[in-house]
Design a protein around this motif. Structure first.
Motif, PDB file in Angstrom:
ATOM      1  N   VAL A  86      19.999 120.195  31.837  1.00 46.45           N
ATOM      2  CA  VAL A  86      19.462 121.287  32.660  1.00 46.45           C
ATOM      3  C   VAL A  86      19.787 121.043  34.134  1.00 46.45           C
ATOM      4  O   VAL A  86      20.177 121.965  34.860  1.00 46.45           O
ATOM      5  N   ALA A  87      19.652 119.800  34.578  1.00 50.70           N
ATOM      6  CA  ALA A  87      19.920 119.487  35.979  1.00 50.70           C
ATOM      7  C   ALA A  87      21.379 119.733  36.328  1.00 50.70           C
ATOM      8  O   ALA A  87      21.695 120.391  37.333  1.00 50.70           O
ATOM      9  N   TRP A  88      22.289 119.224  35.514  1.00 53.81           N
ATOM     10  CA  TRP A  88      23.719 119.425  35.802  1.00 53.81           C
ATOM     11  C   TRP A  88      24.086 120.900  35.668  1.00 53.81           C
ATOM     12  O   TRP A  88      24.923 121.405  36.434  1.00 53.81           O
ATOM     13  N   GLU A  89      23.475 121.583  34.727  1.00 50.28           N
ATOM     14  CA  GLU A  89      23.776 123.007  34.568  1.00 50.28           C
ATOM     15  C   GLU A  89      23.274 123.793  35.775  1.00 50.28           C
ATOM     16  O   GLU A  89      23.933 124.741  36.230  1.00 50.28           O
ATOM     17  N   TYR A  90      22.128 123.404  36.306  1.00 49.43           N
ATOM     18  CA  TYR A  90      21.627 124.078  37.504  1.00 49.43           C
ATOM     19  C   TYR A  90      22.557 123.832  38.691  1.00 49.43           C
ATOM     20  O   TYR A  90      22.808 124.745  39.500  1.00 49.43           O
ATOM     21  N   ALA A  91      23.069 122.614  38.800  1.00 49.80           N
ATOM     22  CA  ALA A  91      24.016 122.325  39.880  1.00 49.80           C
ATOM     23  C   ALA A  91      25.291 123.135  39.715  1.00 49.80           C
ATOM     24  O   ALA A  91      25.895 123.576  40.696  1.00 49.80           O
ATOM     25  N   ASP A 140      15.643 130.525  35.523  1.00 47.79           N
ATOM     26  CA  ASP A 140      15.109 130.186  34.206  1.00 47.79           C
ATOM     27  C   ASP A 140      15.287 128.701  33.894  1.00 47.79           C
ATOM     28  O   ASP A 140      14.456 128.095  33.206  1.00 47.79           O
ATOM     29  N   LEU A 141      16.354 128.098  34.418  1.00 45.99           N
ATOM     30  CA  LEU A 141      16.546 126.670  34.219  1.00 45.99           C
ATOM     31  C   LEU A 141      15.473 125.865  34.950  1.00 45.99           C
ATOM     32  O   LEU A 141      14.917 124.902  34.405  1.00 45.99           O
ATOM     33  N   LEU A 142      15.161 126.259  36.170  1.00 47.36           N
ATOM     34  CA  LEU A 142      14.117 125.566  36.921  1.00 47.36           C
ATOM     35  C   LEU A 142      12.762 125.699  36.238  1.00 47.36           C
ATOM     36  O   LEU A 142      11.974 124.743  36.194  1.00 47.36           O
ATOM     37  N   VAL A 160      16.972 110.996  37.690  1.00 48.81           N
ATOM     38  CA  VAL A 160      17.944 110.858  38.777  1.00 48.81           C
ATOM     39  C   VAL A 160      18.767 112.135  38.898  1.00 48.81           C
ATOM     40  O   VAL A 160      19.002 112.644  40.007  1.00 48.81           O
ATOM     41  N   ALA A 161      19.209 112.683  37.766  1.00 49.09           N
ATOM     42  CA  ALA A 161      19.974 113.933  37.800  1.00 49.09           C
ATOM     43  C   ALA A 161      19.140 115.057  38.392  1.00 49.09           C
ATOM     44  O   ALA A 161      19.634 115.869  39.194  1.00 49.09           O
ATOM     45  N   GLN A 162      17.887 115.104  38.016  1.00 52.23           N
ATOM     46  CA  GLN A 162      17.020 116.189  38.476  1.00 52.23           C
ATOM     47  C   GLN A 162      16.843 116.167  39.988  1.00 52.23           C
ATOM     48  O   GLN A 162      16.952 117.203  40.660  1.00 52.23           O
ATOM     49  N   VAL A 163      16.599 115.006  40.555  1.00 50.01           N
ATOM     50  CA  VAL A 163      16.387 114.949  42.003  1.00 50.01           C
ATOM     51  C   VAL A 163      17.689 115.193  42.747  1.00 50.01           C
ATOM     52  O   VAL A 163      17.703 115.807  43.824  1.00 50.01           O
ATOM     53  N   ARG A 164      18.815 114.745  42.188  1.00 49.38           N
ATOM     54  CA  ARG A 164      20.100 114.951  42.853  1.00 49.38           C
ATOM     55  C   ARG A 164      20.539 116.414  42.816  1.00 49.38           C
ATOM     56  O   ARG A 164      21.222 116.880  43.724  1.00 49.38           O
ATOM     57  N   CYS A 165      20.158 117.125  41.765  1.00 50.72           N
ATOM     58  CA  CYS A 165      20.660 118.497  41.601  1.00 50.72           C
ATOM     59  C   CYS A 165      19.679 119.565  42.050  1.00 50.72           C
ATOM     60  O   CYS A 165      20.093 120.660  42.442  1.00 50.72           O
ATOM     61  N   THR A 166      18.388 119.279  41.977  1.00 48.79           N
ATOM     62  CA  THR A 166      17.396 120.303  42.313  1.00 48.79           C
ATOM     63  C   THR A 166      16.468 119.887  43.446  1.00 48.79           C
ATOM     64  O   THR A 166      15.732 120.734  43.977  1.00 48.79           O
ATOM     65  N   GLY A 167      16.451 118.614  43.779  1.00 46.43           N
ATOM     66  CA  GLY A 167      15.513 118.138  44.796  1.00 46.43           C
ATOM     67  C   GLY A 167      14.112 117.890  44.286  1.00 46.43           C
ATOM     68  O   GLY A 167      13.264 117.363  45.008  1.00 46.43           O
ATOM     69  N   ASP A 168      13.836 118.254  43.053  1.00 48.43           N
ATOM     70  CA  ASP A 168      12.509 118.084  42.463  1.00 48.43           C
ATOM     71  C   ASP A 168      12.310 116.610  42.109  1.00 48.43           C
ATOM     72  O   ASP A 168      13.092 116.032  41.356  1.00 48.43           O
TER      73      ASP A 168
END
Length: 653
Positions: free
Chosen positions: A101-106, A112-114, A168-176
């Motif tokens: 989900v994180a990479w797809e959001y990036a 909807d992904l968030l 790690v992916a989540q914070v790098r891609c969404t800031g969450d």
């Protein structure tokens, strides 16, 4: 580097992001600086985007999210108790999906992904214990007494590793940072629990090593790097044997620093070596890196299928002995190909050597891509190089079922999702004054000094056009020339530029100006290849390749009456190459001459006598081959990559 020296943390949306202090030759361009914009891989990523969304539904149906709700007291009696469903590693599928989900959001931001990310992250956070421990299945089935009671099989560190990677992916891609906070508490719990002066033990399934190094890279906490070092060095000293387990399966027979090859469970083995590579680069351990380089070389030469598939034994999902590579019994698990990609990428960043880019390409286009359907939502767990026409499915993973939407052990589907969504991060890397392009796709790349727009119809065409979109002065552009690309050429603004030696990089140093155009031309000749003579399972056989693609013969493409189990190829004219836009979402096919065998008129038991009891060759026919990755997208029937080579006269050669 000193163990207590904080790293200089780089920024960027990349799953493996070495610090500035790491001993690597270059750093990856993350998804914030590399984007696939069209062509072959863009089509696959669009299908993958749908798969990520369907993945949430699959996790609901399979009960993975139910387990987390139970453990967090959000369903059932509300007291954190209840009946867990699925395997003990069920949480890991949720975490791999969250990473996807994180990479797809990036790649393609969407609300909807968030929403899904926040919803599932909240379930994970609620299930975590006060001291940081988290594994919903262990918590529900055996409570605190069950913690780490059976590390060879419990996958507790394995699940923790995938959670950390997702965070790690989540914070790098969404800031969450919500999931990162969970991951830090869990990692701190592991630091307090395991180590040379604490509990001296390792998990049966590596991945925690990669995860802890990446968490160190993200947070700068030295304790995470030190624990990764401990887990790498503790393996191979009989810890699994202390549980009464056979150590080879768990990569626990020989210490990592002494091993000369990979062995045992294929996914475990390559996850471990990928993590050890991360450790070597962050600690400047050149001796460890040299050992891993030798291990990869031996694996690639003696234990890897033509497709880049890894693992030749269904028993224990394992590597076999050197050259034990039967095509019809190949296990070649999709997750093993993904682990191989992760290891090759880390070795490429560390060494800058083109052979790792070549290995990465072979695994991406063949061993990995065969594991997912063209629609993106059906999968193979196992990827053989031959399926006999009479094959019957005998268990859940059998490819004779055809591609499946999910599995009882569903490690592969979310692993495919996270790899596909993050694919652009494998295209290029940067170093001071240098931009290296490792894989070719229609894409935009934003290096430190140089911006590029790539346009190509790769892998159907070998021409890659690179236009400079931004330049800050003099820099070097490095372009990988695959080892198969004999006769490759490169021009800058129409003028020949430098030797394009296969198996290396073209290095173009210029005062680049926006608008300049580099053309790399990689001849896509059809190659007929043979295996090493010690691969006795395919001795006397040949396989076909064109560009980065391995080809296969599938029953549906052959003339009526032709049985793939019986065919031989006839030496003669080159293959006829034809691009078919309407076939399998557009593929290039190869047509060759072959000869089907005609069964004897009278059944005779084996062995056939020399007096003519063996099958007699029939008339020559056209045989059509498609890219291996595309098989089983229309029907499930006979398929083969390796085919016996006959002689011009029709008798066995």
């Amino acid at each position: 580097m000193s163990s207590d020296a904080p790293p200089v943390v780089r920024t960027g949306q990349s799953p493996a992001r070495p610090t500035d202090a790491a001993t690597v030759t270059s750093h990856p361009l993350g998804l914030d600086r590399a984007r696939i914009t069209g062509g072959f891989w863009a089509d696959r990523q669009r299908a993958g985007a749908e798969a990520v969304r369907v993945g949430h539904e699959q996790l609901e149906r399979a009960g993975n999210l139910h387990n987390l709700r139970l453990a967090g007291g959000r369903t059932g009696g509300g007291d954190g108790t209840g009946e867990a469903v699925g395997p003990v590693f069920a949480d890991s599928d949720v975490y791999k999906w969250l990473e996807a989900v994180a990479w797809e959001y990036a790649r393609e931001p969407a609300e909807d992904l968030l929403e899904r990310q926040r919803e599932v992250t909240a379930l994970v956070a609620a299930a975590q214990q006060p001291d940081g421990y988290l594994n919903s299945v262990v918590q529900l089935r055996s409570g605190e007494a069950g913690r780490y009671a059976d590390l060879p099989w419990s996958h507790e560190h394995y699940c923790a590793g995938h959670l950390i990677q997702a965070a790690v992916a989540q914070v790098r891609c969404t800031g969450d940072r919500a999931l990162l906070e969970v991951a830090v508490r869990l990692a701190d719990h592991l630091v307090e629990t395991f180590g040379e002066d604490r509990r001296h033990d390792v998990d049966g399934h590596p991945v925690i090593e990669m995860a802890l190094v990446e968490l160190y890279r993200e947070t700068g906490t030295p304790a995470y790097l030190e624990l990764a070092r401990y887990f790498v060095d503790a393996r191979g000293h009989g810890l699994m044997a202390s549980y009464g387990k056979e150590p080879t399966y768990f990569s626990d027979r020989v210490p990592v620093r002494e091993a000369t090859t990979v062995e045992g469970h294929a996914v475990r083995a390559v996850y471990l070596t990928a993590g050890a590579t991360d450790l070597a680069t962050e600690t400047g351990d050149t001796a460890l890196l040299a050992t891993l380089d030798a291990q990869f070389s031996t694996m690639w030469a003696t234990k890897t299928y033509l497709t880049g598939g890894l693992g030749s034994r269904w028993d224990w999902e394992a590597f076999g002995e050197p050259y034990e590579l039967p095509p019809d019994r190949a296990y070649a698990e999709t997750c093993a190909a993904i682990g191989g990609i992760q290891w090759a990428w880390r070795m490429l960043l560390a060494t800058g050597e083109a052979r790792y880019g070549d290995a990465l390409e072979r695994m991406l286009f063949n061993g990995f891509l065969a594991g997912v359907s063209l629609h993106g939502t059906e999968y193979f767990y196992v990827n053989p190089l031959q399926l006999r026409g009479s094959s019957q499915p005998d268990e859940n993973r059998s490819p004779a079922h055809g591609r499946r939407g999910w599995f009882a052990c569903a490690c592969c589907p979310p692993n495919v999702m996270r790899t596909m969504s993050g694919l652009a991060g494998l295209l290029a890397s940067t170093a001071p004054g240098v931009l290296s392009v490792h894989q070719y796709a229609t894409a935009t790349l934003d290096g430190d000094e140089l911006g590029l727009e790539l346009t190509t119809d790769y892998p159907w065409s070998g021409q890659v056009r690179l236009e400079v979109t931004r330049s800050s002065g003099r820099s070097t552009l490095r372009l990988r020339v695959p080892g198969w690309a004999a006769g490759a050429t490169v021009t800058v603004d129409g003028a020949e530029a430098g030797p394009a030696t296969p198996g290396g990089y073209v290095e173009l140093e210029r005062d680049w100006q926006p608008g300049q155009v580099v053309l790399l031309d990689l001849p896509l000749t059809v190659r007929t290849v043979t295996a090493h003579p010690r691969v006795d399972a395919v001795r006397g056989c040949v396989a076909l390749e064109r560009g980065p693609l391995v080809y296969a013969f599938e029953h549906v493409d052959q003339q009526p009456g032709v049985e793939l189990d019986d065919i031989t190829l006839v030496p003669g004219p080159d293959a006829r190459v034809q691009h078919e836009p309407g076939l399998l979402e557009g593929v290039t096919t190869l047509t060759l001459r072959g000869r089907p065998a005609r069964a004897p008129e009278e059944y005779r038991p084996w062995p056939w006598p020399v007096d003519g009891g063996a099958p007699v060759p029939g008339d020559e026919v056209d045989l059509v081959a498609i890219p291996y990755y595309a098989w089983a997208n229309r029907e499930i029937d006979a398929m083969r990559v390796w085919v016996p080579l006959g002689s011009p006269g029709g008798t066995p050669s």
